[in-house]
Design a protein around this motif. Sequence first.
Motif, mmCIF file in Angstrom:
data_model
loop_
_atom_site.group_PDB
_atom_site.id
_atom_site.type_symbol
_atom_site.label_atom_id
_atom_site.label_comp_id
_atom_site.label_asym_id
_atom_site.label_seq_id
_atom_site.Cartn_x
_atom_site.Cartn_y
_atom_site.Cartn_z
ATOM 1 N N ASP A 69 0.815 -1.220 0.000
ATOM 2 C CA ASP A 69 0.000 0.000 0.000
ATOM 3 C C ASP A 69 0.846 1.266 0.000
ATOM 4 O OD1 ASP A 69 -2.306 -1.499 -0.047
ATOM 5 O OD2 ASP A 69 -2.582 -1.438 2.130
ATOM 6 N N ASP A 70 2.046 1.196 0.599
ATOM 7 C CA ASP A 70 2.918 2.381 0.656
ATOM 8 C C ASP A 70 3.911 2.424 -0.520
ATOM 9 O OD1 ASP A 70 4.618 0.327 1.341
ATOM 10 O OD2 ASP A 70 5.404 1.293 3.146
ATOM 11 N N ASN A 71 3.642 1.603 -1.554
ATOM 12 C CA ASN A 71 4.460 1.524 -2.769
ATOM 13 C C ASN A 71 5.863 0.987 -2.532
ATOM 14 O OD1 ASN A 71 2.334 2.309 -4.312
ATOM 15 N ND2 ASN A 71 3.020 4.411 -4.595
ATOM 16 N N ARG A 72 6.029 0.230 -1.462
ATOM 17 C CA ARG A 72 7.271 -0.519 -1.271
ATOM 18 C C ARG A 72 7.148 -1.765 -2.159
ATOM 19 N NH1 ARG A 72 10.896 -0.900 3.489
ATOM 20 N NH2 ARG A 72 12.238 -2.686 3.078
ATOM 21 N N VAL A 73 8.168 -2.018 -2.960
ATOM 22 C CA VAL A 73 8.126 -3.083 -3.949
ATOM 23 C C VAL A 73 8.986 -4.257 -3.495
ATOM 24 C CG1 VAL A 73 8.664 -3.681 -6.349
ATOM 25 C CG2 VAL A 73 7.740 -1.421 -5.800
ATOM 26 N N GLY A 74 8.441 -5.445 -3.650
ATOM 27 C CA GLY A 74 9.186 -6.667 -3.394
ATOM 28 C C GLY A 74 9.300 -7.441 -4.692
ATOM 29 N N ILE A 75 10.499 -7.830 -5.022
ATOM 30 C CA ILE A 75 10.732 -8.584 -6.251
ATOM 31 C C ILE A 75 11.377 -9.908 -5.879
ATOM 32 C CG2 ILE A 75 12.007 -8.647 -8.425
ATOM 33 C CD1 ILE A 75 11.047 -5.975 -8.870
ATOM 34 N N THR A 76 10.805 -10.993 -6.359
ATOM 35 C CA THR A 76 11.412 -12.307 -6.211
ATOM 36 C C THR A 76 11.892 -12.711 -7.593
ATOM 37 O OG1 THR A 76 9.903 -12.870 -4.411
ATOM 38 C CG2 THR A 76 11.081 -14.689 -5.459
ATOM 39 N N MET A 77 13.163 -13.027 -7.677
ATOM 40 C CA MET A 77 13.752 -13.353 -8.974
ATOM 41 C C MET A 77 14.745 -14.495 -8.841
ATOM 42 S SD MET A 77 16.513 -10.263 -9.605
ATOM 43 C CE MET A 77 17.236 -11.134 -11.009
ATOM 44 N N THR A 78 15.172 -14.986 -9.983
ATOM 45 C CA THR A 78 16.166 -16.040 -10.028
ATOM 46 C C THR A 78 17.217 -15.671 -11.054
ATOM 47 O OG1 THR A 78 16.435 -18.442 -10.069
ATOM 48 C CG2 THR A 78 15.049 -17.481 -11.801
ATOM 49 N N LEU A 79 18.132 -16.565 -11.277
ATOM 50 C CA LEU A 79 19.162 -16.404 -12.299
ATOM 51 C C LEU A 79 19.155 -17.659 -13.171
ATOM 52 C CD1 LEU A 79 21.949 -15.095 -9.922
ATOM 53 C CD2 LEU A 79 20.585 -13.724 -11.508
ATOM 54 N N THR A 80 19.793 -17.577 -14.322
ATOM 55 C CA THR A 80 19.814 -18.728 -15.211
ATOM 56 C C THR A 80 20.643 -19.871 -14.635
ATOM 57 O OG1 THR A 80 21.642 -17.755 -16.447
ATOM 58 C CG2 THR A 80 19.411 -17.417 -17.323
ATOM 59 N N ALA A 81 21.587 -19.525 -13.739
ATOM 60 C CA ALA A 81 22.415 -20.548 -13.097
ATOM 61 C C ALA A 81 22.810 -20.066 -11.703
ATOM 62 C CB ALA A 81 23.663 -20.813 -13.919
ATOM 63 N N PRO A 82 22.768 -20.933 -10.705
ATOM 64 C CA PRO A 82 23.137 -20.529 -9.342
ATOM 65 C C PRO A 82 24.541 -19.953 -9.230
ATOM 66 C CG PRO A 82 22.071 -22.670 -9.310
ATOM 67 C CD PRO A 82 22.310 -22.324 -10.759
ATOM 68 N N ALA A 83 25.462 -20.392 -10.066
ATOM 69 C CA ALA A 83 26.843 -19.918 -9.995
ATOM 70 C C ALA A 83 27.101 -18.739 -10.928
ATOM 71 C CB ALA A 83 27.785 -21.062 -10.328
ATOM 72 N N CYS A 84 26.064 -18.024 -11.305
ATOM 73 C CA CYS A 84 26.191 -16.886 -12.212
ATOM 74 C C CYS A 84 27.216 -15.890 -11.649
ATOM 75 C CB CYS A 84 24.832 -16.205 -12.375
ATOM 76 S SG CYS A 84 24.875 -14.749 -13.428
ATOM 77 N N GLY A 137 7.408 7.152 -7.581
ATOM 78 C CA GLY A 137 6.339 6.607 -6.763
ATOM 79 C C GLY A 137 6.777 5.430 -5.911
ATOM 80 N N VAL A 138 7.858 4.754 -6.289
ATOM 81 C CA VAL A 138 8.352 3.621 -5.498
ATOM 82 C C VAL A 138 9.053 4.173 -4.259
ATOM 83 C CG1 VAL A 138 10.012 1.697 -5.442
ATOM 84 C CG2 VAL A 138 8.578 2.064 -7.457
ATOM 85 N N THR A 139 8.653 3.684 -3.083
ATOM 86 C CA THR A 139 9.259 4.165 -1.841
ATOM 87 C C THR A 139 10.485 3.366 -1.430
ATOM 88 O OG1 THR A 139 7.762 2.802 -0.514
ATOM 89 C CG2 THR A 139 7.072 5.081 -0.959
ATOM 90 N N ASP A 140 10.540 2.094 -1.809
ATOM 91 C CA ASP A 140 11.682 1.241 -1.499
ATOM 92 C C ASP A 140 11.540 -0.044 -2.308
ATOM 93 O OD1 ASP A 140 14.085 0.512 -0.394
ATOM 94 O OD2 ASP A 140 13.336 0.285 1.650
ATOM 95 N N CYS A 141 12.609 -0.827 -2.348
ATOM 96 C CA CYS A 141 12.574 -2.081 -3.090
ATOM 97 C C CYS A 141 13.372 -3.133 -2.334
ATOM 98 C CB CYS A 141 13.162 -1.879 -4.483
ATOM 99 S SG CYS A 141 13.163 -3.390 -5.484
ATOM 100 N N ASP A 142 12.806 -4.312 -2.246
ATOM 101 C CA ASP A 142 13.486 -5.459 -1.658
ATOM 102 C C ASP A 142 13.552 -6.542 -2.722
ATOM 103 O OD1 ASP A 142 13.596 -4.453 1.112
ATOM 104 O OD2 ASP A 142 11.420 -4.635 1.017
#
Length: 100
Positions: free
Chosen positions: A36-51, A70-75
Amino acid sequence: MNLRDQIEDVLKTVYDPEIPVNIWELGLIYEIRINDDNRVGITMTLTAPACPVAGDIVREVDEKVKAVEGVTDCDVTLTFEPAWNRDMMSEEAKLELGFM
């Protein structure tokens, strides 16, 4: 353009330096959450763990999303569950990389 669309657009400007396709089209973004406070959470991966550039990619995602008006923070959370595979790529990415 709403905040989610702006975040998706900025994620399309982040590239793995070893692959000529952006992380959005590669299917590396698993989830975008906007509180609601425009704090953004992103869950992501990589093509390989050892990138070797993992830290650089995560840092770039964090910096670019925080720069969206407008984004207040990002995790950014990096996960390898489920493991990334080619089926997660967009049709455009598969064509670009010659997988079709």
